[in-house]
Enzyme design. Structure first.
Site, PDB file in Angstrom:
ATOM      1  N   GLU A  62      14.208  -2.280 -52.286  1.00 29.74           N
ATOM      2  CA  GLU A  62      13.054  -1.447 -52.282  1.00 29.74           C
ATOM      3  C   GLU A  62      12.956  -2.052 -54.093  1.00 29.74           C
ATOM      4  O   GLU A  62      11.710  -1.771 -53.877  1.00 29.74           O
ATOM      5  CB  GLU A  62      14.176   0.184 -52.780  1.00 29.74           C
ATOM      6  N   GLU A  66       9.161  -2.826 -55.096  1.00 30.65           N
ATOM      7  CA  GLU A  66       8.662  -1.990 -56.101  1.00 30.65           C
ATOM      8  C   GLU A  66       7.741  -3.140 -56.833  1.00 30.65           C
ATOM      9  O   GLU A  66       6.864  -2.857 -57.889  1.00 30.65           O
ATOM     10  CB  GLU A  66       9.240  -0.793 -56.786  1.00 30.65           C
ATOM     11  N   HIS A  73      -1.078  -3.479 -59.003  1.00 35.79           N
ATOM     12  CA  HIS A  73      -1.348  -1.676 -59.582  1.00 35.79           C
ATOM     13  C   HIS A  73      -1.462  -3.120 -61.492  1.00 35.79           C
ATOM     14  O   HIS A  73      -2.504  -2.736 -61.868  1.00 35.79           O
ATOM     15  CB  HIS A  73      -0.479  -1.275 -60.007  1.00 35.79           C
ATOM     16  N   SER A  89      -0.121  -4.348 -69.158  1.00 41.46           N
ATOM     17  CA  SER A  89      -0.868  -3.390 -69.609  1.00 41.46           C
ATOM     18  C   SER A  89       0.140  -2.409 -68.905  1.00 41.46           C
ATOM     19  O   SER A  89       0.037  -1.401 -69.753  1.00 41.46           O
ATOM     20  CB  SER A  89      -2.585  -3.055 -69.477  1.00 41.46           C
ATOM     21  N   HIS A 197       2.251  -5.584 -47.703  1.00 46.19           N
ATOM     22  CA  HIS A 197       2.419  -3.967 -46.699  1.00 46.19           C
ATOM     23  C   HIS A 197       3.832  -4.564 -45.849  1.00 46.19           C
ATOM     24  O   HIS A 197       4.280  -3.612 -45.337  1.00 46.19           O
ATOM     25  CB  HIS A 197       1.908  -3.428 -45.976  1.00 46.19           C
ATOM     26  N   ASP A 203       6.281   6.010 -51.241  1.00 44.48           N
ATOM     27  CA  ASP A 203       7.487   7.300 -51.325  1.00 44.48           C
ATOM     28  C   ASP A 203       7.043   8.715 -51.742  1.00 44.48           C
ATOM     29  O   ASP A 203       7.120   9.309 -51.213  1.00 44.48           O
ATOM     30  CB  ASP A 203       8.019   6.750 -52.938  1.00 44.48           C
ATOM     31  N   ASP A 215       6.339  -1.045 -41.423  1.00 42.15           N
ATOM     32  CA  ASP A 215       6.171  -1.291 -39.982  1.00 42.15           C
ATOM     33  C   ASP A 215       7.824  -1.540 -40.326  1.00 42.15           C
ATOM     34  O   ASP A 215       8.647  -1.264 -40.651  1.00 42.15           O
ATOM     35  CB  ASP A 215       5.290  -2.854 -40.188  1.00 42.15           C
ATOM     36  N   ILE A 220      11.913  -8.556 -43.906  1.00 40.66           N
ATOM     37  CA  ILE A 220      11.440  -9.496 -43.049  1.00 40.66           C
ATOM     38  C   ILE A 220       9.970  -9.695 -43.620  1.00 40.66           C
ATOM     39  O   ILE A 220       9.104  -8.726 -43.296  1.00 40.66           O
ATOM     40  CB  ILE A 220      11.594 -10.271 -42.021  1.00 40.66           C
ATOM     41  N   ASP A 222       6.604 -10.449 -42.399  1.00 43.41           N
ATOM     42  CA  ASP A 222       6.635 -11.257 -40.636  1.00 43.41           C
ATOM     43  C   ASP A 222       5.015 -10.862 -40.312  1.00 43.41           C
ATOM     44  O   ASP A 222       4.342  -9.798 -41.565  1.00 43.41           O
ATOM     45  CB  ASP A 222       7.394 -10.583 -40.153  1.00 43.41           C
TER      46      ASP A 222
END
Length: 359
Positions: A62, A66, A73, A89, A197, A203, A215, A220, A222
């Site tokens: 996780e 993130e 972002h 920033s 992705h 979340d 997915d 992985i 892929d």
């Protein structure tokens, strides 16, 4: 005479080759690691700290997901309305930027990274740290490319403006326009960036099920994401009716409205489909698009290339397949010029996807 001339030429060529080799001679750092640029030696203790204290000693979990999200972002915060791009920033002005709607939830990884950054803040800037952490985290995911790392970004001087990060409920027109404004990204490069992705989870889109993967193989890097996004949606992983979410083909898997529409838009559908069962292309395209994104707001000439500090990820050994219970008959064909590749289906009962456990 001709032999002497040839011998002299070969000798000169050997001298030039030796001299050029000397120019790229690798440096052994005090920590024992080796790099092509002595300035990159300062990164190895930071990398060791990240792997031990954020990424669970090299897991693709996780905090990797993130940290990769944070690279985007932070970097996309630039364009005709201002912003410094990949400058850190998001971390320095956390109280402002993480309250923007598109950035909700990013504060968690910023806060998890902060103690590590604070231990090394005399040797690395916030922007460099965010991009380094993302690249190192991705190196833990089998099948990922070895991403580029550059250092030398100055500290940020102001927060990025709101509305620079595309939302999952935005139209394809809006998303493509935002990327073009941020860094002249083509529709094909936008699709390539969405390879993130493959090792990601949501979340807050469906708050009833945190850590919902995009997915069936979120550990992985892929092509499964590009396969499964093209399958006909039939159900929601949790509650329905969430803004920016549409039906997914698998129980426990989330599908963003933006992913669904990009997979089916005439400007992006064929590029989307081209990643199916093409591990080499997904690696090279994502690496190139990430390298472009990671230096938004900065001149390449002002940065030092430290890409060789990034570990080489393990290869992906899983073949591209349809999830159990699904096949080519469940594909919603969107590319008008090329048929969807024929793939095998996994054996066993219909696939269900488990949530990504919190770190």
């Amino acid at each position: 005479m001709a032999f002497k001339t040839l011998a002299a030429f070969l000798s000169l060529a050997a001298t030039i080759q030796f001299s050029n080799a000397g120019l790229i001679r690798r440096v052994t750092c005090a920590t024992g690691q080796v790099t092509a640029n002595e300035a990159c030696c300062a990164l190895f203790p930071i990398i060791d700290d990240l792997q031990a204290n954020l990424f669970d000693n090299g897991e693709c979990g996780e905090d990797v997901h993130e940290s990769l999200r944070l690279t985007f972002h932070d970097a996309i915060g630039i364009g005709s309305n201002g912003g410094g791009g990949a400058d850190g920033s998001m971390s320095v002005f956390e109280d402002i930027e993480t309250n923007f709607h598109a950035n909700l939830g990013v504060d968690e990884i910023v806060d998890e990274q902060r103690p590590i950054f604070n231990r090394h803040n005399t040797t690395i800037t916030p922007g460099d740290f965010i991009q380094l952490a993302g690249a190192i985290g991705v190196s833990n995911c089998p099948g990922a490319p070895q991403l580029n790392v550059f250092v030398g970004r100055p500290p940020p001087i102001a927060p990025a403006p709101d509305l620079t990060v595309p939302e999952p409920f935005d139209s394809v027109d809006s998303i493509l326009a935002r990327f073009a404004d941020a860094g002249n990204f083509s529709p094909q490069e936008v699709v390539a960036l969405l390879a993130s992705h493959t090792v990601a989870a949501a979340d807050l889109v469906d708050p009833s099920i945190p850590g919902t993967p995009f997915d069936s193989t979120p550990e992985i890097f892929d092509t499964q994401f590009f396969i499964e996004t093209q399958l006909r949606g039939t159900l929601f992983p949790g509650t329905g009716g969430n803004q920016g979410e549409v039906e997914s083909p698998l129980r426990g898997e989330i599908r963003l409205q933006s992913d669904s529409e990009l997979a089916r838009d005439s400007r992006t559908a064929c590029e989307w489909q081209s990643f199916v069962n093409n591990q080499a292309k997904i690696q090279s395209a994502f690496k190139a698009a990430f390298a472009k994104m990671t230096i938004l707001g900065h001149s390449p000439d002002s940065l030092i290339d430290c890409s060789d500090v990034v570990p080489v990820p393990k290869p992906n050994t899983k073949a591209a397949t349809f999830p159990a219970g699904l096949s080519n008959a469940d594909i919603e064909q969107a590319c008008a010029t090329t048929p969807f590749p024929t793939l095998a289906s996994d054996p066993g009962p219909v696939t269900s996807v488990a949530p990504v456990p919190p770190s």
